[in-house]
Design an enzyme around this catalytic site. Structure first.
Site, short mmCIF file in Angstrom:
data_model
loop_
_atom_site.label_atom_id
_atom_site.label_comp_id
_atom_site.label_asym_id
_atom_site.label_seq_id
_atom_site.Cartn_x
_atom_site.Cartn_y
_atom_site.Cartn_z
N HIS A 22 -12.40 -14.57 7.32
CA HIS A 22 -13.37 -13.64 6.72
C HIS A 22 -13.15 -12.22 7.27
O HIS A 22 -13.97 -11.34 7.05
CB HIS A 22 -14.80 -14.05 7.08
CG HIS A 22 -15.30 -15.31 6.45
ND1 HIS A 22 -15.11 -15.63 5.13
CD2 HIS A 22 -16.01 -16.34 6.98
CE1 HIS A 22 -15.69 -16.80 4.88
NE2 HIS A 22 -16.23 -17.26 5.98
N SER A 80 -27.08 -15.91 -0.83
CA SER A 80 -26.39 -17.05 -0.25
C SER A 80 -26.29 -16.89 1.27
O SER A 80 -26.50 -17.85 2.03
CB SER A 80 -24.99 -17.17 -0.87
OG SER A 80 -24.31 -18.26 -0.33
N LYS A 123 -19.50 -16.32 2.10
CA LYS A 123 -20.30 -16.80 0.96
C LYS A 123 -19.76 -16.40 -0.42
O LYS A 123 -20.49 -16.35 -1.40
CB LYS A 123 -21.78 -16.37 1.08
CG LYS A 123 -22.44 -16.59 2.41
CD LYS A 123 -22.02 -17.83 3.15
CE LYS A 123 -22.54 -19.12 2.63
NZ LYS A 123 -21.94 -20.26 3.43
#
Ligand code: PPS
Length: 295
Positions: free
Chosen positions: A108, A138, A48
């Site tokens: 990520h 988020s 995010k």
């Protein structure tokens, strides 16, 4: 029993102490063995933090501003997601076997879980970070719409888990600090979501320079326009509406949700903000890394 087509929202599975989405954890053996090409570009982020945004910028650079060419495939096919795996979806390791190389690759993973091949090949890496408060908000909405995550619980429960690092990919604090420290020894361009929001053209120029591409102001302008939130939100090749509804349900919350800095103010109570700030100070003590929570 879940309705047909609904996933069970499996609990995360720890991989070397880092909680990962169950399906992602299951392909980490393959991810570990991944062989990077020296000219692959890694786009690394905590979830995010603007991964999709920076991916679209990179693809526009690679395709020299040819919007039509960028529009031929969804972003997850143009910039493969290394550790992606989910029922009914081609995994990252599988996709990477067939895409032309070199390529841009999304991850990520925290720095310690990155396959060693990226370091051995000295690949260039763009890391994009975003302030923790906006990331927490988020992520809370993303947990709700992306059904491969466990149930997020209430906002307050999710915020506690986020602060404790008990969410997919673990601690935001460790992630941003880990990659920040790594930039001293590797070719890492460390960018901030808030800087892109403030002046995307300036940041696009930084990326062009890092990639040793010619400084072309017309191209900068074109990229800034095509990758604005307004454009990307309505671009079916960038807004993830291609993903099966059983995995991402945009009717719960759109992937392209608000795209702003400071939305946290609409969710944090005064008490949450105070305890978050105190915890943040302890977590970030001794680091030179600075974030802006408003611009
Ligand atoms: S993911 O699932 O982790 O890869 O998500 P990621 O792409 O990193 O982050 C999603 C958030 O980035 C916002 N976004 C943008 N903001 C500004 N401009 C552009 N072009 C843009 N594209 C995506 C997206 O809306 C998510 O943030 P929130 O705050 O939820 O709106």
């Amino acid at each position: 029993m879940k309705p047909e087509g609904e996933l069970e929202r499996p609990p995360t599975i720890p991989v070397k102490g880092i909680p990962l989405i169950k399906y992602f954890a299951e392909v980490m053996g393959e991810v570990d063995k991944f062989q990077a090409h020296p000219d692959d570009l890694l786009i690394s982020t905590y979830p995010k933090c603007g991964t999709t945004w920076i991916s679209e910028v990179i693809d526009m650079i690679y395709k020299e501003g040819n919007v039509k060419e960028c529009g031929q495939k969804p972003i997850d096919k143009r910039v493969p997601f290394l550790e992606l795996a989910a029922p009914g979806v081609e995994s990252g390791p599988e996709l990477l076997k067939r895409v032309p190389r070199p390529t841009a690759i999304k991850t990520h993973l925290p720095v310690q879980l990155l396959p060693k091949s990226f370091w051995e090949k000295n690949c260039k890496i763009i890391y994009m970070a975003r302030n923790a408060k906006d990331v927490a908000v988020s992520y809370y909405f993303f947990y709700q719409m992306a059904k491969i995550h466990p149930e997020p619980g209430t906002w307050d429960e999710f915020l506690q888990k986020f602060m404790a690092g008990d969410v997919a990919y673990g601690s935001w604090y460790d992630h941003v600090k880990g990659w920040w420290d790594k930039r001293k020894e590797q070719r890492i361009l460390y960018l901030f979501y808030e800087d892109l929001k403030e002046d995307s053209r300036r940041e696009i120029r930084k990326i062009l320079e890092f990639l040793e591409r010619p400084m072309d102001e017309q191209l900068v302008e074109k990229i800034a326009h095509h990758t604005s939130f307004q454009e990307m939100r309505q671009n079916p090749m960038a807004n993830y509406t291609n993903i099966p509804k059983s995995i991402m349900d945009h009717s719960v919350s759109p992937f392209m949700r608000k795209g702003i800095t400071g939305d946290w103010k609409n969710y944090f109570t005064v008490a949450q903000n105070e305890s978050f700030d105190a915890h943040y100070k302890r977590q970030m003590e001794g680091s030179t890394l600075q974030f802006r929570t408003e611009i």
